[in-house]
Design a protein around this motif. Structure first.
Motif, PDB file in Angstrom:
ATOM      1  N   HIS A 135       2.246  -2.916  -0.670  1.00 12.15           N
ATOM      2  CA  HIS A 135       1.631  -2.455  -1.895  1.00 12.15           C
ATOM      3  C   HIS A 135       1.292  -3.665  -2.745  1.00 12.15           C
ATOM      4  CE1 HIS A 135       0.927   0.355  -5.087  1.00 12.15           C
ATOM      5  NE2 HIS A 135       1.778  -0.265  -5.888  1.00 12.15           N
ATOM      6  N   HIS A 136       0.037  -3.764  -3.171  1.00 11.40           N
ATOM      7  CA  HIS A 136      -0.289  -4.936  -3.988  1.00 11.40           C
ATOM      8  C   HIS A 136      -1.428  -4.666  -4.947  1.00 11.40           C
ATOM      9  CE1 HIS A 136      -3.095  -5.278  -0.552  1.00 11.40           C
ATOM     10  NE2 HIS A 136      -3.889  -5.928  -1.380  1.00 11.40           N
ATOM     11  N   LYS A 137      -1.558  -5.544  -5.908  1.00 13.73           N
ATOM     12  CA  LYS A 137      -2.709  -5.517  -6.798  1.00 13.73           C
ATOM     13  C   LYS A 137      -3.166  -6.950  -6.977  1.00 13.73           C
ATOM     14  CE  LYS A 137       0.372  -5.295 -10.793  1.00 13.73           C
ATOM     15  NZ  LYS A 137       0.783  -4.503 -11.945  1.00 13.73           N
ATOM     16  N   HIS A 138      -4.390  -7.118  -7.491  1.00 13.40           N
ATOM     17  CA  HIS A 138      -4.824  -8.511  -7.633  1.00 13.40           C
ATOM     18  C   HIS A 138      -5.557  -8.775  -8.922  1.00 13.40           C
ATOM     19  CE1 HIS A 138      -7.815  -6.434  -5.079  1.00 13.40           C
ATOM     20  NE2 HIS A 138      -6.827  -6.298  -4.247  1.00 13.40           N
ATOM     21  N   SER A 139      -5.603 -10.060  -9.245  1.00 12.69           N
ATOM     22  CA  SER A 139      -6.288 -10.459 -10.469  1.00 12.69           C
ATOM     23  C   SER A 139      -7.718 -10.898 -10.152  1.00 12.69           C
ATOM     24  CB  SER A 139      -5.538 -11.626 -11.114  1.00 12.69           C
ATOM     25  OG  SER A 139      -5.619 -12.760 -10.275  1.00 12.69           O
ATOM     26  N   GLY A 140      -8.046 -10.998  -8.874  1.00 14.01           N
ATOM     27  CA  GLY A 140      -9.401 -11.425  -8.504  1.00 14.01           C
ATOM     28  C   GLY A 140     -10.025 -10.424  -7.551  1.00 14.01           C
ATOM     29  N   LEU A 141     -10.777 -10.938  -6.595  1.00 19.91           N
ATOM     30  CA  LEU A 141     -11.456 -10.073  -5.644  1.00 19.91           C
ATOM     31  C   LEU A 141     -10.732 -10.101  -4.304  1.00 19.91           C
ATOM     32  CD1 LEU A 141     -15.073 -11.396  -6.317  1.00 19.91           C
ATOM     33  CD2 LEU A 141     -14.005  -9.346  -7.300  1.00 19.91           C
ATOM     34  N   GLU A 142     -10.831  -9.001  -3.585  1.00 20.82           N
ATOM     35  CA  GLU A 142     -10.316  -8.970  -2.221  1.00 20.82           C
ATOM     36  C   GLU A 142     -11.371  -8.262  -1.377  1.00 20.82           C
ATOM     37  OE1 GLU A 142      -6.085  -7.870  -1.185  1.00 20.82           O
ATOM     38  OE2 GLU A 142      -7.130  -6.292  -0.118  1.00 20.82           O
ATOM     39  N   TRP A 143     -12.146  -9.034  -0.657  1.00 20.69           N
ATOM     40  CA  TRP A 143     -13.207  -8.460   0.174  1.00 20.69           C
ATOM     41  C   TRP A 143     -12.759  -8.534   1.633  1.00 20.69           C
ATOM     42  CZ3 TRP A 143     -18.533 -10.630  -1.917  1.00 20.69           C
ATOM     43  CH2 TRP A 143     -18.685 -10.192  -3.251  1.00 20.69           C
ATOM     44  N   THR A 144     -12.937  -7.419   2.333  1.00 21.48           N
ATOM     45  CA  THR A 144     -12.426  -7.311   3.697  1.00 21.48           C
ATOM     46  C   THR A 144     -13.467  -6.702   4.627  1.00 21.48           C
ATOM     47  OG1 THR A 144     -10.167  -7.024   2.883  1.00 21.48           O
ATOM     48  CG2 THR A 144     -10.607  -6.224   5.106  1.00 21.48           C
ATOM     49  N   PHE A 163     -16.898  -2.530   5.212  1.00 21.82           N
ATOM     50  CA  PHE A 163     -16.694  -3.605   4.243  1.00 21.82           C
ATOM     51  C   PHE A 163     -15.987  -3.022   3.029  1.00 21.82           C
ATOM     52  CE2 PHE A 163     -18.160  -6.304   0.708  1.00 21.82           C
ATOM     53  CZ  PHE A 163     -17.812  -7.546   1.201  1.00 21.82           C
ATOM     54  N   ASP A 164     -14.860  -3.580   2.691  1.00 19.51           N
ATOM     55  CA  ASP A 164     -14.072  -3.098   1.552  1.00 19.51           C
ATOM     56  C   ASP A 164     -14.178  -4.115   0.428  1.00 19.51           C
ATOM     57  OD1 ASP A 164     -12.297  -1.891  -0.134  1.00 19.51           O
ATOM     58  OD2 ASP A 164     -10.505  -2.361   1.047  1.00 19.51           O
ATOM     59  N   GLU A 165     -14.888  -3.718  -0.633  1.00 18.92           N
ATOM     60  CA  GLU A 165     -15.159  -4.654  -1.737  1.00 18.92           C
ATOM     61  C   GLU A 165     -14.248  -4.330  -2.905  1.00 18.92           C
ATOM     62  OE1 GLU A 165     -19.401  -5.161  -2.297  1.00 18.92           O
ATOM     63  OE2 GLU A 165     -19.127  -5.616  -4.415  1.00 18.92           O
ATOM     64  N   ALA A 166     -13.020  -4.771  -2.818  1.00 16.87           N
ATOM     65  CA  ALA A 166     -12.050  -4.413  -3.855  1.00 16.87           C
ATOM     66  C   ALA A 166     -12.085  -5.418  -4.995  1.00 16.87           C
ATOM     67  CB  ALA A 166     -10.637  -4.353  -3.256  1.00 16.87           C
ATOM     68  N   GLY A 167     -12.135  -4.901  -6.187  1.00 18.99           N
ATOM     69  CA  GLY A 167     -12.161  -5.753  -7.380  1.00 18.99           C
ATOM     70  C   GLY A 167     -10.812  -5.786  -8.052  1.00 18.99           C
ATOM     71  N   GLU A 168     -10.827  -6.220  -9.290  1.00 13.34           N
ATOM     72  CA  GLU A 168      -9.585  -6.471  -9.999  1.00 13.34           C
ATOM     73  C   GLU A 168      -8.736  -5.228 -10.230  1.00 13.34           C
ATOM     74  OE1 GLU A 168     -10.515  -8.553 -13.610  1.00 13.34           O
ATOM     75  OE2 GLU A 168     -11.878  -9.846 -12.493  1.00 13.34           O
ATOM     76  N   GLU A 169      -9.420  -4.098 -10.389  1.00 15.52           N
ATOM     77  CA  GLU A 169      -8.663  -2.928 -10.845  1.00 15.52           C
ATOM     78  C   GLU A 169      -7.867  -2.273  -9.716  1.00 15.52           C
ATOM     79  OE1 GLU A 169     -12.035  -2.649 -10.396  1.00 15.52           O
ATOM     80  OE2 GLU A 169     -12.460  -3.990 -12.081  1.00 15.52           O
ATOM     81  N   HIS A 170      -8.239  -2.616  -8.496  1.00 14.85           N
ATOM     82  CA  HIS A 170      -7.633  -1.869  -7.395  1.00 14.85           C
ATOM     83  C   HIS A 170      -6.152  -2.189  -7.211  1.00 14.85           C
ATOM     84  CE1 HIS A 170     -11.598  -0.901  -5.178  1.00 14.85           C
ATOM     85  NE2 HIS A 170     -11.789  -1.018  -6.468  1.00 14.85           N
ATOM     86  N   VAL A 171      -5.398  -1.140  -7.071  1.00 12.73           N
ATOM     87  CA  VAL A 171      -4.025  -1.290  -6.623  1.00 12.73           C
ATOM     88  C   VAL A 171      -3.991  -0.524  -5.329  1.00 12.73           C
ATOM     89  CG1 VAL A 171      -1.617  -0.742  -7.071  1.00 12.73           C
ATOM     90  CG2 VAL A 171      -3.153  -1.244  -8.978  1.00 12.73           C
ATOM     91  N   HIS A 172      -3.628  -1.162  -4.251  1.00  8.60           N
ATOM     92  CA  HIS A 172      -3.633  -0.334  -3.052  1.00  8.60           C
ATOM     93  C   HIS A 172      -2.525  -0.633  -2.054  1.00  8.60           C
ATOM     94  CE1 HIS A 172      -7.207  -3.081  -1.889  1.00  8.60           C
ATOM     95  NE2 HIS A 172      -6.101  -3.682  -1.666  1.00  8.60           N
ATOM     96  N   THR A 173      -2.287   0.393  -1.279  1.00  3.00           N
ATOM     97  CA  THR A 173      -1.299   0.330  -0.217  1.00  3.00           C
ATOM     98  C   THR A 173      -1.991   0.780   1.061  1.00  3.00           C
ATOM     99  OG1 THR A 173       0.297   1.094  -1.851  1.00  3.00           O
ATOM    100  CG2 THR A 173       1.044   1.036   0.432  1.00  3.00           C
TER     101      THR A 173
END
Lengths: 208, 202
Positions: A135-144, A163-173
């Motif tokens: 489980h994590h969240k980020h302060s930047g981008l996480e593109w996968t 393509f998963d374009e996750a931005g700052e708001e995402h918290v995901h598991t």
């Protein structure tokens, strides 16, 4: 293979313009290598660039062209590495040095992709069927981009080529597919804050 | 198709002050360079594209020396890679614009051994699709060119910032001092116009 998740117009335009951070650009390029639909969107954007060039207001050159070297016939640019690509890896990874797989926990392994000068860190992650990633969240981008198998999180299911374009708001598991497992490649900027026991193991390894 | 292309170019030349560039055929020039290292052909191509490349780069905020250098290096690459140009994939202008993008990346990253521009080149290697329709690239580019020439000045500026300079929507908004919503709607309209044209082809 049916690709559902693609880069946003904004991300693809930045890729087409060549202004994306190299780590982020690499993960977009891997998606483009897999997905003909996104590749066509890229070609359309490049056609717009061509049209803008054709219509551009000319600016006087201060010099004319200098000495021309002998024209080469179909010879690729110098500086292209001769190294044979590793089997099963995307071709766009050819210019990069990729570290060995390292176990980073129970049924999870990662290998680092060395992208000198990039802001984003790039790594491949391989997880066995049914594993829940920390489980994590980020302060930047996480593109996968998913290379094989699939995972699922709050924003949907992501399978090969997605393509998963996750931005700052995402918290995901992310939960890894119970049958196929998952191999993916991610580019991450800013800080990723892992939670839980696996996160504490992963944190120093991912140098985040 | 060739006639249609010529017509588009004449129209555009007309729109830019009535000077009709007689028979400027970049594909034939690139072909002559590829076949026989034709320097005259290169000179014509250079005179057409180098000042436009420089103009575009200046517009995007590049300092004059950098704009000059990227234009020079781009044209040098055109000389060296002329035999790799495939008119079925893209028009000459589109091909040259993508070379310029790659050279600009290289020049910005001199110290990091030019990996990223290779990524773009590798992506460009495989496009074996549509072997039955060799004119597809040129046809698409002609449609895009006429669609772009029909955009309003406001739309064009937004398209330029977003697609050529890679600005985020937020950056476009602050550069032009207009609301974010306006940026998004102008881009949406411009893209709808473009895609509408391209749909005829697909």
């Amino acid at each position: 293979m049916s690709i559902v998740h693609r880069p946003s117009d904004e991300a693809l335009a930045a890729f087409a313009a060549g202004t994306l951070d190299e780590g982020l650009a690499l993960v977009v390029a891997i998606h483009l290598e897999i997905d003909p639909v996104s590749r066509q969107r890229l070609r359309d954007l490049e056609a717009v660039q061509g049209a803008l060039l054709e219509a551009a207001e000319p600016a006087a050159m201060s010099g004319t062209f200098g000495v021309l070297p002998l024209a080469s016939r179909g010879i690729a640019d110098s500086g292209r590495p001769a190294a044979a690509p590793e089997r099963g890896l995307p071709r766009v990874l050819r210019p990069y040095v990729i570290g060995p797989w390292r176990k980073i926990g129970f049924r999870i392994a990662m290998r680092r992709v060395d992208v000198p000068g990039a802001e984003a860190r790039v790594f491949m992650l391989r997880a066995a069927p049914g594993v829940s990633l920390p489980h994590h969240k980020h302060s930047g981008l996480e593109w996968t981009t998913i290379l094989s198998g699939a995972f699922e999180h709050d924003h949907g299911r992501f399978a090969t080529g997605d393509f998963d374009e996750a931005g700052e708001e995402h918290v995901h598991t992310p939960r890894v597919d119970p049958v196929e497992g998952c191999t993916c490649i991610s580019a991450v900027t800013g800080e990723v804050l892992f939670q839980g026991w696996l996160g504490r193991i992963l944190q120093p390894l991912v140098r985040l | 198709m060739v006639a249609a292309l010529a017509l588009t170019r004449t129209e555009m030349a007309g729109a830019h002050g009535g000077r009709v560039v007689a028979l400027f055929d970049p594909n034939a020039l690139i072909d002559a360079i590829a076949r026989s290292g034709d320097r005259d052909a290169f000179a014509k191509l250079f005179d057409h594209f180098a000042p436009r490349l420089k103009g575009l780069l200046l517009r995007s905020g590049a300092p004059p020396e950098l704009a000059e250098e990227v234009a020079q290096e781009t044209m040098l690459t055109v000389w060296r890679k002329a035999s790799l140009f495939d008119p079925a994939k893209a028009s000459a202008a589109t091909w040259i614009a993508s070379i310029a993008r790659n050279r600009r990346i290289d020049i910005a990253r001199r110290d990091t051994r030019l990996r990223l521009s290779q990524v773009y080149e590798i992506l460009d290697e495989d496009e074996p699709e549509r072997p039955d329709d060799l004119l597809y690239g040129a046809e698409r580019d002609a449609l895009v060119r006429s669609a772009v020439s029909e955009l309003s000045v406001d739309q064009l500026r937004v398209v330029e910032l977003a697609f050529l300079q890679g600005c985020s929507h937020q950056e476009v908004a602050s550069r032009l001092s207009i609301p974010l919503g306006t940026v998004k709607s102008r881009l949406r309209l411009a893209m709808a116009h473009l895609r509408g044209r391209l749909e005829d082809l697909r």
